[in-house]
Write an enzyme that holds these catalytic residues in place. Structure first.
Site, PDB file in Angstrom:
ATOM      1  N   GLU A 185       1.690  -0.346  -5.067  1.00 14.52           N
ATOM      2  CA  GLU A 185       0.715   0.680  -5.406  1.00 14.52           C
ATOM      3  C   GLU A 185       1.518   1.982  -5.529  1.00 14.52           C
ATOM      4  O   GLU A 185       1.698   2.720  -4.577  1.00 14.52           O
ATOM      5  CB  GLU A 185      -0.352   0.811  -4.314  1.00 14.52           C
ATOM      6  CG  GLU A 185      -1.439   1.812  -4.686  1.00 14.52           C
ATOM      7  CD  GLU A 185      -2.351   2.157  -3.527  1.00 14.52           C
ATOM      8  OE1 GLU A 185      -3.528   2.451  -3.770  1.00 14.52           O
ATOM      9  OE2 GLU A 185      -1.891   2.135  -2.365  1.00 14.52           O
TER      10      GLU A 185
ATOM     11  N   ASP B 179       0.824  -1.206   0.000  1.00 14.29           N
ATOM     12  CA  ASP B 179       0.000   0.000   0.000  1.00 14.29           C
ATOM     13  C   ASP B 179       0.862   1.261   0.000  1.00 14.29           C
ATOM     14  O   ASP B 179       1.806   1.373   0.788  1.00 14.29           O
ATOM     15  CB  ASP B 179      -0.899  -0.023   1.244  1.00 14.29           C
ATOM     16  CG  ASP B 179      -1.863   1.140   1.302  1.00 14.29           C
ATOM     17  OD1 ASP B 179      -2.751   1.212   0.437  1.00 14.29           O
ATOM     18  OD2 ASP B 179      -1.726   1.970   2.217  1.00 14.29           O
TER      19      ASP B 179
END
Length: 452
Positions: A352, A313
């Site tokens: 990401e 993330d």
């Protein structure tokens, strides 16, 4: 026409005459682009499980609006397109360009043929009747996932958390959230998945923790200890955050602390590239290095338990004041992933980041091409130019919107330079959608979906 089941919608592809490379050819026909490396295709649990037109269970309702009646489909005109190599000569040449080792330098070679299914555990499958999805529920449905043609899972955050941000506020990196099960349940899920030929990626949140994490509780103590530098603290109870959001007055420590997003998510300390205040540490300070080692320890823990890697993330946000080039953050990831890849050469790391030229050069095997407003990918399905009185997007001028009158040139202008800069280093993933992105059906009519 090639039928592909995505989000409970039949997608029909025109004949682009590009040649078929398993899932790659389907992705090429979906996005109207061409790649010369195998790509990864993501399903999303929110639609595919609960609204599947192929469902076998009668207790999950069919999304009727997703599929038109056969008689309507038969009446639709069939559009023929010239080959993309004729429309875009440079793209045609790119298709036939081959590099050493297939143009891909990566550790987890299994990603080349991966078809991922994203699962948010809480809304997927409840195995014990408490109203919350859980890991045994995922394990129970693995044959169903395999039947879709998927051979990999991406499981959203499932670690212990107060769930103030859907699990992206981790309270304990080494413990499965009790609402989802136990660590042994995760080990069993991985064993069952591997027996079916399915890989498992977990969701790693390396930039911050929950304010309830034991590291942070110790870090907020007045007396110095081994965790005092694990997070970013200022040097005074009334100090500002040097332009970053901060919280103060809640802990015995005479300082304020930096947060990444919500108040409940204190930022972990990986250092600063540009230091403007006395309390800002370098990326090679003992405290910043200790944070790296702690994250390596978390990664090793779950790889040893049986998972196959991580989706990471906000991977580009570790180091503060790092500019647009993210040179310091890249250095941190080279250290972390370099060590892990030596010990676990088959582990996969998906970032990401949305900048493959950076992510793939610092150890990630694959990067997400995110649907950001105004970038190339947004021009394909979600190019919303207007808002209604309630603030909802309207007026989709994306390429796949049937009446938009637009072409793929805007997409190619953004995509091709980044592709050429990163093609030798790993994979760039196109996702139909994920937990942060609306499903294609949200902005396209049934006719547009059928004509894709």
């Amino acid at each position: 026409a090639y039928p592909l089941r995505v989000h409970a919608v039949f997608l029909r592809f025109p004949n682009f005459e590009l040649g078929q490379k398993s899932w790659l050819s389907l992705l090429v026909k979906l996005c109207g682009i061409a790649l010369d490396f195998p790509a990864v295709f993501f399903y999303n649990t929110f639609a595919a499980f609960r609204f599947s037109p192929y469902r076998k269970r009668k207790d999950y309702p069919r999304r009727k609006s997703a599929v038109l009646p056969p008689e309507t489909i038969r009446r639709l005109p069939v559009h023929r397109h010239p080959p993309l190599s004729r429309q875009f000569p440079a793209l045609g040449r790119m298709i036939h360009t081959k590099n050493k080792n297939g143009g891909i330098v990566m550790s987890a070679s299994w990603l080349r043929d991966a078809v991922f299914y994203e699962i948010y555990p809480q809304s997927f499958r409840d195995s014990n009747g408490d109203g919350i999805g859980d890991l045994p529920g995922i394990t129970e449905k693995l044959p169903y996932v395999k039947s879709l043609g998927c051979n990999a899972l991406w499981i959203n955050p499932c670690f212990d958390s107060p769930f103030k941000d859907a699990g992206y506020d981790v309270r304990d990196y080494k413990k499965i959230a009790p609402r989802y099960g136990t660590n042994e349940d995760m080990a069993q899920l991985c064993r069952r998945a591997h027996a079916l030929g399915i890989r498992v990626l977990l969701d790693l949140v390396p930039g911050h923790t929950s304010e309830e994490h034991e590291w942070f509780r110790r870090s907020g103590e007045a007396e110095p200890n081994e965790y005092s530098g694990r997070y970013i603290w200022t040097d005074h109870a009334f100090a500002g955050g040097d332009g970053m959001p901060f919280i103060g007055g809640e802990y015995p420590r005479s300082a304020t602390y930096i947060i990444n997003f919500f108040k409940c998510q204190p930022a972990l300390n990986y250092g600063y590239r540009e230091r403007r205040e006395r309390w800002q540490q370098s990326i090679t300070s003992p405290d910043a290095l200790a944070t790296r080692e702690a994250m390596k320890d978390v990664i090793r823990f779950w790889l040893n338990l049986g998972c196959d890697g991580f989706r990471v993330d906000m991977a580009e946000s570790l180091v503060k004041n790092d500019g647009t080039e993210k040179l310091a953050t890249m250095e941190v990831w080279r250290d972390i992933l370099g060590a892990i890849h030596k010990e676990y050469p088959d582990a996969a790391f998906v970032s990401e980041w949305n900048h493959p030229d950076k992510a793939l050069r610092c150890g990630f095997d694959m990067d997400f091409y995110l649907n950001w407003d105004g970038n190339g990918y947004s021009t394909m399905m979600r190019d919303y130019t207007l808002r209604d009185g309630c603030g909802s997007y309207i007026g989709n001028t994306g390429f796949f919107s049937r009446d938009s009158g637009t072409d793929v040139s805007r997409f190619l202008a953004d995509y091709l330079p980044q592709y050429h800069d990163s093609r030798d280093h790993g994979l760039w993933c196109f996702i139909t959608c994920n937990h942060d992105t609306p499903r294609p059906a949200a902005g396209l009519t049934d006719l547009s979906l059928i004509h894709i």
